[in-house]
Design an enzyme around this catalytic site. Structure first.
Site, short mmCIF file in Angstrom:
data_model
loop_
_atom_site.label_atom_id
_atom_site.label_comp_id
_atom_site.label_asym_id
_atom_site.label_seq_id
_atom_site.Cartn_x
_atom_site.Cartn_y
_atom_site.Cartn_z
CE LYS A 83 14.17 -67.89 -58.98
NZ LYS A 83 14.18 -69.16 -58.26
O1 G3P Z 1 12.74 -72.73 -59.32
C1 G3P Z 1 11.54 -72.79 -58.62
C2 G3P Z 1 11.34 -74.18 -58.12
O2 G3P Z 1 12.35 -74.47 -57.21
C3 G3P Z 1 10.02 -74.48 -57.52
O3 G3P Z 1 9.92 -75.86 -57.57
O4 G3P Z 1 9.05 -78.06 -57.04
O5 G3P Z 1 8.84 -76.18 -55.37
O6 G3P Z 1 7.46 -76.20 -57.44
P1 G3P Z 1 8.74 -76.61 -56.82
#
Ligand code: G3P
Length: 218
Positions: A83
């Site tokens: 990633k």
């Molecule tokens: O895969 C990316 C994700 O984990 C981000 O999620 O909820 O932190 O925006 P969030």
């Protein structure tokens, strides 16, 4: 649409994997921090369990360092996907690593043109963050729809992973707008499973079945 889990907590992955629906896993530095485990051995353990793409994010700031870290992580298991961030350095590293047959997932995608750049650099996956787009009053579904339109028109092999999924409606939005994959937190998998009519329906069936077993007649 394939379903990945977005977590670095091994027992959450084990539980959802046991449902027979999991095709891959994504992690990020914040999730690794929350898991409190050794990064490399955890990634290897996850890749051995799931046997699908497992995204491990680099934490370097230059393309040279990203490439070195990416090669090291990729050597841990054939299912590991590197990633990389949507930056100039990330694009350079994407182009080098993908030419070495190392799979790359370009993360922190917030616009269709960023996705186009990542795809042209050779990324196998792009991760648009739909929840964070909704957070700032834009439309995460539109982002997925526009990226899909570009990739279909370009015949691009790059797959769209809908990320930053916060609730089951985001999963539905991802599926209906053309995402190839949704990466879903553990809690959202549990929410997707539940419906009050399933619970009350099952309760009714169980009650009647017990009466039937006891020989109660109507
Ligand atoms: O895969 C990316 C994700 O984990 C981000 O999620 O909820 O932190 O925006 P969030």
């Amino acid at each position: 649409m394939d379903l990945f889990i977005d977590t670095a907590v091994y027992k959450e992955i084990e539980e959802i994997y046991s449902w027979g629906i999991l095709k891959g896993v994504t992690t990020n530095p914040s999730l690794i921090y929350q898991s409190n485990e050794n990064f490399e051995s955890l990634i290897q353990k996850i890749a051995r369990l799931v046997k699908g793409p497992v995204s491990a994010e680099v934490s370097s700031d230059t393309s040279e360092k990203m490439i070195l870290q990416g090669r090291k992580l990729a050597s841990l298991d054939e299912n590991i996907v590197i990633k990389l961030p949507m930056t100039e350095e990330g694009l350079k590293a994407t182009s080098v690593l993908t030419k070495e047959n190392i799979q790359v997932n370009v993360t922190l995608i917030f616009s269709p043109t960023q996705a186009l750049l990542a795809s042209q650099a050779g990324a196998q996956y792009v991760s648009p963050f739909i929840g964070r787009i909704d957070d700032i009053s834009y439309d995460g579904s539109d982002l997925i729809k526009n990226i899909k339109k570009i990739f279909v028109q370009d015949h691009a092999p790059t797959k769209i992973i809908a990320a930053s999924v916060r609730h089951p409606k985001h999963v539905l939005d991802a599926a209906t707008n053309g995402a190839d994959i949704a990466t879903i937190p553990y809690k959202v998998f549990k929410q997707m499973l539940k419906h009050p009519l399933t619970d009350s329906g099952l309760e009714g069936f169980n009650k009647d079945w017990n009466k039937y077993l006891k020989g109660d007649t109507k």
